[in-house]
Write a protein that holds these residues in place. Structure first.
Motif, PDB file in Angstrom:
ATOM      1  N   LEU A   1       0.827  -1.209   0.000  1.00 48.40           N
ATOM      2  CA  LEU A   1       0.000   0.000   0.000  1.00 48.40           C
ATOM      3  C   LEU A   1       0.861   1.259   0.000  1.00 48.40           C
ATOM      4  CD1 LEU A   1      -2.954  -0.841   2.406  1.00 48.40           C
ATOM      5  CD2 LEU A   1      -3.017  -0.518  -0.069  1.00 48.40           C
ATOM      6  N   GLY A   2       1.957   1.235   0.733  1.00 52.24           N
ATOM      7  CA  GLY A   2       2.861   2.376   0.771  1.00 52.24           C
ATOM      8  C   GLY A   2       3.471   2.666  -0.590  1.00 52.24           C
ATOM      9  N   GLU A   3       3.859   1.621  -1.300  1.00 52.29           N
ATOM     10  CA  GLU A   3       4.418   1.798  -2.638  1.00 52.29           C
ATOM     11  C   GLU A   3       3.374   2.346  -3.598  1.00 52.29           C
ATOM     12  OE1 GLU A   3       7.793  -1.722  -2.445  1.00 52.29           O
ATOM     13  OE2 GLU A   3       5.782  -2.192  -3.176  1.00 52.29           O
ATOM     14  N   ILE A   4       2.165   1.834  -3.495  1.00 51.62           N
ATOM     15  CA  ILE A   4       1.082   2.323  -4.362  1.00 51.62           C
ATOM     16  C   ILE A   4       0.827   3.799  -4.083  1.00 51.62           C
ATOM     17  CG2 ILE A   4      -1.393   2.128  -4.857  1.00 51.62           C
ATOM     18  CD1 ILE A   4      -1.030  -0.950  -4.270  1.00 51.62           C
ATOM     19  N   ALA A   5       0.756   4.159  -2.805  1.00 54.90           N
ATOM     20  CA  ALA A   5       0.477   5.546  -2.430  1.00 54.90           C
ATOM     21  C   ALA A   5       1.593   6.488  -2.885  1.00 54.90           C
ATOM     22  CB  ALA A   5       0.280   5.654  -0.921  1.00 54.90           C
ATOM     23  N   ALA A   6       2.834   6.035  -2.836  1.00 56.24           N
ATOM     24  CA  ALA A   6       3.981   6.889  -3.171  1.00 56.24           C
ATOM     25  C   ALA A   6       4.324   6.876  -4.660  1.00 56.24           C
ATOM     26  CB  ALA A   6       5.198   6.443  -2.365  1.00 56.24           C
ATOM     27  N   TRP A   7       3.709   5.989  -5.436  1.00 59.08           N
ATOM     28  CA  TRP A   7       4.122   5.747  -6.813  1.00 59.08           C
ATOM     29  C   TRP A   7       4.232   7.032  -7.647  1.00 59.08           C
ATOM     30  CZ3 TRP A   7       6.281   1.345  -7.969  1.00 59.08           C
ATOM     31  CH2 TRP A   7       6.542   1.037  -9.293  1.00 59.08           C
ATOM     32  N   SER A   8       3.270   7.895  -7.552  1.00 59.28           N
ATOM     33  CA  SER A   8       3.285   9.105  -8.387  1.00 59.28           C
ATOM     34  C   SER A   8       4.381  10.088  -7.964  1.00 59.28           C
ATOM     35  CB  SER A   8       1.923   9.801  -8.352  1.00 59.28           C
ATOM     36  OG  SER A   8       1.652  10.271  -7.047  1.00 59.28           O
ATOM     37  N   ARG A   9       4.912   9.932  -6.764  1.00 63.05           N
ATOM     38  CA  ARG A   9       5.976  10.820  -6.293  1.00 63.05           C
ATOM     39  C   ARG A   9       7.365  10.261  -6.569  1.00 63.05           C
ATOM     40  NH1 ARG A   9       2.420  10.521  -2.134  1.00 63.05           N
ATOM     41  NH2 ARG A   9       3.873   9.399  -0.805  1.00 63.05           N
ATOM     42  N   LEU A  10       7.452   8.988  -6.951  1.00 62.57           N
ATOM     43  CA  LEU A  10       8.750   8.397  -7.275  1.00 62.57           C
ATOM     44  C   LEU A  10       9.199   8.875  -8.644  1.00 62.57           C
ATOM     45  CD1 LEU A  10       8.084   4.678  -6.241  1.00 62.57           C
ATOM     46  CD2 LEU A  10       9.256   6.442  -4.905  1.00 62.57           C
ATOM     47  N   ASP A  11      10.509   8.991  -8.833  1.00 60.99           N
ATOM     48  CA  ASP A  11      10.973   9.330 -10.173  1.00 60.99           C
ATOM     49  C   ASP A  11      10.944   8.070 -11.041  1.00 60.99           C
ATOM     50  OD1 ASP A  11      13.422   7.884  -9.823  1.00 60.99           O
ATOM     51  OD2 ASP A  11      14.428   9.667  -9.078  1.00 60.99           O
ATOM     52  N   GLU A  12      11.027   8.271 -12.334  1.00 64.11           N
ATOM     53  CA  GLU A  12      10.903   7.153 -13.277  1.00 64.11           C
ATOM     54  C   GLU A  12      11.974   6.094 -13.038  1.00 64.11           C
ATOM     55  OE1 GLU A  12       9.077   5.195 -16.674  1.00 64.11           O
ATOM     56  OE2 GLU A  12       8.446   6.458 -15.020  1.00 64.11           O
ATOM     57  N   HIS A  13      13.171   6.516 -12.711  1.00 62.13           N
ATOM     58  CA  HIS A  13      14.255   5.565 -12.441  1.00 62.13           C
ATOM     59  C   HIS A  13      13.886   4.626 -11.289  1.00 62.13           C
ATOM     60  CE1 HIS A  13      18.331   4.017 -12.060  1.00 62.13           C
ATOM     61  NE2 HIS A  13      18.233   4.248 -10.769  1.00 62.13           N
ATOM     62  N   GLU A  14      13.343   5.172 -10.207  1.00 63.05           N
ATOM     63  CA  GLU A  14      12.971   4.348  -9.048  1.00 63.05           C
ATOM     64  C   GLU A  14      11.786   3.446  -9.372  1.00 63.05           C
ATOM     65  OE1 GLU A  14      13.230   2.781  -5.152  1.00 63.05           O
ATOM     66  OE2 GLU A  14      14.640   3.692  -6.534  1.00 63.05           O
ATOM     67  N   ARG A  15      10.796   3.947 -10.118  1.00 56.81           N
ATOM     68  CA  ARG A  15       9.676   3.091 -10.515  1.00 56.81           C
ATOM     69  C   ARG A  15      10.166   1.912 -11.342  1.00 56.81           C
ATOM     70  NH1 ARG A  15       6.841   8.222 -11.122  1.00 56.81           N
ATOM     71  NH2 ARG A  15       7.575   8.328 -13.273  1.00 56.81           N
ATOM     72  N   LEU A  16      11.035   2.177 -12.307  1.00 54.64           N
ATOM     73  CA  LEU A  16      11.555   1.095 -13.157  1.00 54.64           C
ATOM     74  C   LEU A  16      12.396   0.115 -12.361  1.00 54.64           C
ATOM     75  CD1 LEU A  16      12.434   3.087 -16.385  1.00 54.64           C
ATOM     76  CD2 LEU A  16      10.514   1.510 -16.041  1.00 54.64           C
ATOM     77  N   ARG A  17      13.185   0.625 -11.398  1.00 58.69           N
ATOM     78  CA  ARG A  17      13.983  -0.265 -10.548  1.00 58.69           C
ATOM     79  C   ARG A  17      13.083  -1.214  -9.763  1.00 58.69           C
ATOM     80  NH1 ARG A  17      15.540  -1.439  -5.697  1.00 58.69           N
ATOM     81  NH2 ARG A  17      14.290   0.164  -4.698  1.00 58.69           N
ATOM     82  N   LEU A  18      12.028  -0.683  -9.175  1.00 60.08           N
ATOM     83  CA  LEU A  18      11.099  -1.531  -8.424  1.00 60.08           C
ATOM     84  C   LEU A  18      10.453  -2.565  -9.342  1.00 60.08           C
ATOM     85  CD1 LEU A  18       9.467   1.143  -6.133  1.00 60.08           C
ATOM     86  CD2 LEU A  18      10.719  -0.865  -5.367  1.00 60.08           C
ATOM     87  N   MET A  19      10.061  -2.150 -10.536  1.00 59.92           N
ATOM     88  CA  MET A  19       9.397  -3.056 -11.469  1.00 59.92           C
ATOM     89  C   MET A  19      10.345  -4.145 -11.977  1.00 59.92           C
ATOM     90  SD  MET A  19       7.072  -0.237 -13.476  1.00 59.92           S
ATOM     91  CE  MET A  19       6.633  -1.309 -14.807  1.00 59.92           C
ATOM     92  N   ARG A  20      11.624  -3.838 -12.103  1.00 62.29           N
ATOM     93  CA  ARG A  20      12.593  -4.818 -12.621  1.00 62.29           C
ATOM     94  C   ARG A  20      13.191  -5.701 -11.538  1.00 62.29           C
ATOM     95  NH1 ARG A  20      15.470  -0.271 -15.974  1.00 62.29           N
ATOM     96  NH2 ARG A  20      14.167  -0.256 -17.808  1.00 62.29           N
ATOM     97  N   GLU A  21      13.440  -5.118 -10.349  1.00 62.86           N
ATOM     98  CA  GLU A  21      14.219  -5.819  -9.330  1.00 62.86           C
ATOM     99  C   GLU A  21      13.420  -6.324  -8.145  1.00 62.86           C
ATOM    100  OE1 GLU A  21      17.504  -3.346  -8.189  1.00 62.86           O
ATOM    101  OE2 GLU A  21      17.981  -2.840 -10.272  1.00 62.86           O
ATOM    102  N   VAL A  22      12.409  -5.600  -7.720  1.00 65.40           N
ATOM    103  CA  VAL A  22      11.714  -5.923  -6.475  1.00 65.40           C
ATOM    104  C   VAL A  22      10.432  -6.724  -6.722  1.00 65.40           C
ATOM    105  CG1 VAL A  22      10.616  -4.951  -4.415  1.00 65.40           C
ATOM    106  CG2 VAL A  22      12.702  -3.905  -5.331  1.00 65.40           C
ATOM    107  N   LEU A  23       9.562  -6.210  -7.562  1.00 66.01           N
ATOM    108  CA  LEU A  23       8.262  -6.843  -7.763  1.00 66.01           C
ATOM    109  C   LEU A  23       8.359  -8.252  -8.346  1.00 66.01           C
ATOM    110  CD1 LEU A  23       6.211  -3.741  -8.955  1.00 66.01           C
ATOM    111  CD2 LEU A  23       6.545  -4.606  -6.632  1.00 66.01           C
ATOM    112  N   PRO A  24       9.274  -8.520  -9.291  1.00 65.92           N
ATOM    113  CA  PRO A  24       9.377  -9.905  -9.785  1.00 65.92           C
ATOM    114  C   PRO A  24       9.742 -10.903  -8.689  1.00 65.92           C
ATOM    115  CG  PRO A  24      10.433  -8.411 -11.320  1.00 65.92           C
ATOM    116  CD  PRO A  24      10.104  -7.607 -10.072  1.00 65.92           C
ATOM    117  N   LEU A  25      10.573 -10.499  -7.747  1.00 65.17           N
ATOM    118  CA  LEU A  25      10.931 -11.397  -6.643  1.00 65.17           C
ATOM    119  C   LEU A  25       9.722 -11.697  -5.768  1.00 65.17           C
ATOM    120  CD1 LEU A  25      14.400  -9.935  -5.606  1.00 65.17           C
ATOM    121  CD2 LEU A  25      13.929 -11.984  -6.969  1.00 65.17           C
TER     122      LEU A  25
END
Length: 64
Positions: A32-56
């Motif tokens: 929920l915290g990630e969803i709430a903060a998503w629009s405030r993250l920069d594109e680099h951090e969003r892509l990092r989460l999508m590539r490295e964290v969420l797949p795990l």
């Protein structure tokens, strides 16, 4: 700023917005915290989460 000039925000959302027993979204595996903060993250951090964290999280969910 018109709709045509709004930046495209990368998102893992697939429209399945329900939390599982671990309080992770069943569709995208974000907290929920990630969803709430998503629009405030920069594109680099969003892509990092999508590539490295969420797949795990998805792999761990399938194995559980």
């Amino acid at each position: 700023m018109s709709v045509e000039t709004l930046p495209i925000v990368s998102t893992p959302c697939i429209g399945v917005c329900r939390l599982d027993r671990d309080n992770l979204c069943m569709g995208c595996r974000r907290t929920l915290g990630e969803i709430a903060a998503w629009s405030r993250l920069d594109e680099h951090e969003r892509l990092r989460l999508m590539r490295e964290v969420l797949p795990l999280r998805r792999i761990r969910h399938v194995r559980a």
